[in-house]
Design a protein around this motif. Structure first.
Motif, PDB file in Angstrom:
ATOM      1  N   LYS A 119      -0.894  -6.234   3.432  1.00 18.97           N
ATOM      2  CA  LYS A 119      -1.740  -5.191   4.012  1.00 18.97           C
ATOM      3  C   LYS A 119      -1.381  -3.814   3.457  1.00 18.97           C
ATOM      4  CE  LYS A 119      -2.727  -7.604   8.308  1.00 18.97           C
ATOM      5  NZ  LYS A 119      -2.466  -7.708   9.737  1.00 18.97           N
ATOM      6  N   LEU A 120      -0.058  -3.549   3.295  1.00 15.89           N
ATOM      7  CA  LEU A 120       0.373  -2.269   2.735  1.00 15.89           C
ATOM      8  C   LEU A 120      -0.136  -2.099   1.305  1.00 15.89           C
ATOM      9  CD1 LEU A 120       4.062  -1.904   3.976  1.00 15.89           C
ATOM     10  CD2 LEU A 120       2.171  -0.346   4.421  1.00 15.89           C
ATOM     11  N   LEU A 121      -0.030  -3.142   0.493  1.00 18.17           N
ATOM     12  CA  LEU A 121      -0.500  -3.046  -0.878  1.00 18.17           C
ATOM     13  C   LEU A 121      -2.007  -2.872  -0.938  1.00 18.17           C
ATOM     14  CD1 LEU A 121       1.647  -5.654  -2.833  1.00 18.17           C
ATOM     15  CD2 LEU A 121       1.593  -3.188  -3.141  1.00 18.17           C
ATOM     16  N   THR A 123      -3.883  -1.312   1.270  1.00 15.90           N
ATOM     17  CA  THR A 123      -4.279   0.027   1.703  1.00 15.90           C
ATOM     18  C   THR A 123      -3.717   1.116   0.791  1.00 15.90           C
ATOM     19  OG1 THR A 123      -2.404   0.124   3.221  1.00 15.90           O
ATOM     20  CG2 THR A 123      -4.519  -0.627   4.114  1.00 15.90           C
ATOM     21  N   GLN A 124      -2.448   1.000   0.371  1.00 17.72           N
ATOM     22  CA  GLN A 124      -1.797   2.057  -0.402  1.00 17.72           C
ATOM     23  C   GLN A 124      -1.851   1.816  -1.904  1.00 17.72           C
ATOM     24  OE1 GLN A 124       2.183   2.406   1.029  1.00 17.72           O
ATOM     25  NE2 GLN A 124       1.564   3.014   3.095  1.00 17.72           N
ATOM     26  N   GLY A 125      -1.907   0.584  -2.333  1.00 12.68           N
ATOM     27  CA  GLY A 125      -1.874   0.283  -3.762  1.00 12.68           C
ATOM     28  C   GLY A 125      -0.441   0.288  -4.279  1.00 12.68           C
ATOM     29  N   PRO A 127       2.760   1.679  -6.391  1.00 14.28           N
ATOM     30  CA  PRO A 127       3.218   3.027  -6.739  1.00 14.28           C
ATOM     31  C   PRO A 127       3.130   3.232  -8.251  1.00 14.28           C
ATOM     32  CG  PRO A 127       5.079   1.617  -6.205  1.00 14.28           C
ATOM     33  CD  PRO A 127       3.845   0.833  -5.915  1.00 14.28           C
ATOM     34  N   GLU A 128       3.000   4.502  -8.634  1.00 17.55           N
ATOM     35  CA  GLU A 128       2.953   4.843 -10.056  1.00 17.55           C
ATOM     36  C   GLU A 128       4.343   4.652 -10.659  1.00 17.55           C
ATOM     37  OE1 GLU A 128       0.425   5.762 -12.038  1.00 17.55           O
ATOM     38  OE2 GLU A 128      -0.883   5.285 -10.344  1.00 17.55           O
TER      39      GLU A 128
END
Length: 143
Positions: A119-121, A123-125, A127-128
């Motif tokens: 779910k976190l991935l 919504t947030q994607g 990280p760079e």
């Protein structure tokens, strides 16, 4: 009666008793001599290799110390109840995958349940990445 015509060529040569055109005895002799020579060369070489390896094994073998007690093992240490131990292992892994917890408290690294991580991935994607970007290799067309 007429006598059959004889070929004068056949009558003029005595019968050698074997086919003269198939095998030359000198080639068989040379092959046999070469085979004996190869065996004569290879056998001492193998003996030398064996003795060299045996001495290397003896050098690398560790000496048993008189101070070390003699330890005898009764056999392999088997799991008394492998199905119970496997069940406990799976339960521990499932608990780890479905719960929150610290991996490194000082660095602030935690583990989260798999569903929460998905779910976190979503919504947030991701990280760079840090640092300079690497150039990508350009693909050449294949024939």
């Amino acid at each position: 009666m007429t006598q059959p015509a004889h070929d004068s060529h056949v009558d003029s040569h005595p019968d050698p008793g074997h086919e003269t055109s198939d095998v030359r005895p000198s080639l068989i002799g040379r092959f046999g001599a070469g085979l004996v020579a190869m065996v004569a060369l290879v056998m001492p070489l193998l003996g030398w290799m064996y003795s060299t390896m045996e001495s290397r094994i003896q050098r690398n073998r560790q000496e048993v110390s008189a101070l070390t007690p003699d330890v005898t093992y009764s056999g392999p240490q088997l799991q008394p109840q492998p199905s119970v131990e496997l069940r406990d292992l799976k339960n521990a892994e499932l608990k780890h995958l479905t719960s929150y917890g610290w991996i490194d408290r000082e660095k602030g690294v935690v583990h989260v349940p798999v569903e929460a991580a998905i779910k976190l991935l979503a919504t947030q994607g991701l990280p760079e990445p840090e640092g300079p970007a690497r150039p990508t290799a350009k693909e050449e067309p294949r024939p």
